[in-house]
Design an enzyme around this catalytic site. Structure first.
Site, PDB file in Angstrom:
ATOM      1  N   LYS A  56       5.424 -15.479  49.976  1.00  0.00           N
ATOM      2  CA  LYS A  56       5.341 -16.853  50.489  1.00  0.00           C
ATOM      3  C   LYS A  56       6.469 -17.168  51.470  1.00  0.00           C
ATOM      4  O   LYS A  56       7.046 -18.255  51.469  1.00  0.00           O
ATOM      5  CB  LYS A  56       5.343 -17.865  49.330  1.00  0.00           C
ATOM      6  CG  LYS A  56       4.204 -17.698  48.359  1.00  0.00           C
ATOM      7  CD  LYS A  56       2.858 -17.833  49.033  1.00  0.00           C
ATOM      8  CE  LYS A  56       2.565 -19.279  49.451  1.00  0.00           C
ATOM      9  NZ  LYS A  56       1.248 -19.396  50.121  1.00  0.00           N
ATOM     10  N   HIS A  74       5.576  -6.745  50.148  1.00  0.00           N
ATOM     11  CA  HIS A  74       6.580  -7.680  49.628  1.00  0.00           C
ATOM     12  C   HIS A  74       7.723  -6.907  48.966  1.00  0.00           C
ATOM     13  O   HIS A  74       8.610  -7.517  48.360  1.00  0.00           O
ATOM     14  CB  HIS A  74       5.954  -8.613  48.594  1.00  0.00           C
ATOM     15  CG  HIS A  74       4.963  -9.584  49.167  1.00  0.00           C
ATOM     16  ND1 HIS A  74       5.181 -10.274  50.344  1.00  0.00           N
ATOM     17  CD2 HIS A  74       3.738  -9.996  48.729  1.00  0.00           C
ATOM     18  CE1 HIS A  74       4.147 -11.057  50.599  1.00  0.00           C
ATOM     19  NE2 HIS A  74       3.263 -10.896  49.635  1.00  0.00           N
ATOM     20  N   SER A 104       7.446 -23.163  47.645  1.00  0.00           N
ATOM     21  CA  SER A 104       6.147 -22.592  47.987  1.00  0.00           C
ATOM     22  C   SER A 104       5.698 -21.579  46.934  1.00  0.00           C
ATOM     23  O   SER A 104       4.524 -21.537  46.537  1.00  0.00           O
ATOM     24  CB  SER A 104       6.227 -21.923  49.363  1.00  0.00           C
ATOM     25  OG  SER A 104       4.972 -21.411  49.745  1.00  0.00           O
TER      26      SER A 104
END
Length: 261
Positions: A56, A74, A104
């Site tokens: 995010k 990620h 987020s």
């Protein structure tokens, strides 16, 4: 019962919150850990482009760029398969300020049933500060990739800069990729990668996922995309505690973030 309803019901019954495990002290989805040997031994190609972010954390502008193979991760830098470095692949890393990233990520956990249960905002805030969230500690992630750019071909971008001046940042990407686009194509990329357009694009907003997997009534996958939304979530006490912890963990790095524009 109609067939489509039966499908929805069976899916709802089968979706459970993600189990987690660790690799090298980093919390990862268990399904990733179970395939770790395969992931670690992934064979990169010299012309691969790797887009890396903390979860995010960024608009994936390079998705719209011409490239033989674009891969996303990620993973923190120390867990990236070695072949990416051996092949001297180019990497674009996008970092977002800790407070907005935290907000987020919290809402993403709330709406995505494939993520671990986030608990309350207060509980998730503590987990984030302690680095006990999926994909590991935010501080280690952003600093690790920042340091790695000294030895590898990494373009380090900031979410806040992308929001402030997308054309400038896309031109950085083009220069990094040694691509030359006509102004008309560049303007199209800028248009289609704005948050507002992507939020309405089913290929980007994940509305194709059924509510049993991603419940957009709780929080849309693409929620606000603003800088400074953290002010609507942190109490004064939480902000003071976070700032003190932040100063300690970021004291020995040249990496700086803007918490607002």
């Amino acid at each position: 019962m109609p067939l489509d309803k039966m499908k929805d019901l069976s899916l709802e019954c089968s979706v459970t919150r993600s189990e987690t495990d660790e690799v090298g002290g980093v919390l990862l989805p268990k399904k990733v850990c179970d395939r770790w040997d395969q992931i670690w031994n992934f064979r990169a190609r010299p012309d691969d482009l790797l887009i890396a972010t903390y979860a995010k954390a960024g608009l994936e502008l390079a998705e719209a760029m011409p490239s033989p193979r674009t891969l996303k991760t990620h993973l923190p830098v120390q867990l990236v398969p070695p072949s990416f470095w051996e092949q001297e692949c180019k990497v674009i890393y996008v970092a977002r300020n800790a407070k907005d990233n935290l907000v987020s990520y919290y809402h993403f956990h709330r709406m995505n049933k494939n993520m671990p249960e986030p608990g309350t905002w207060e509980e998730f805030l503590e987990k984030f500060m302690a680095g006990q969230v999926l994909w590991g500690c935010w501080y280690d992630h952003v600093k690790g990739w920042w340091d790695a750019k000294e030895n590898h071909c990494i373009l380090y971008l900031f979410y806040e800069d992308l929001k402030e001046d997308p054309k400038r940042e896309i031109q950085k990407v083009l220069q990094f990729l040694e691509k030359d686009l006509e102004n008309e194509v560049l303007d199209k990329i800028i248009h289609h990668t704005t948050f507002e357009i992507m939020k309405d694009n089913p290929m980007a907003n994940y509305t194709f996922q059924p509510p049993a997997v991603m419940d957009h009534s709780i929080s849309p996958f693409m929620r606000k995309g603003t800088v400074g939304d953290w002010k609507n979530h942190f109490t004064m006490a939480q902000n003071e505690k976070f700032d003190e912890d932040y100063r300690k963990k970021m004291s020995r790095t040249s990496l700086t973030f803007r918490m607002e524009l």
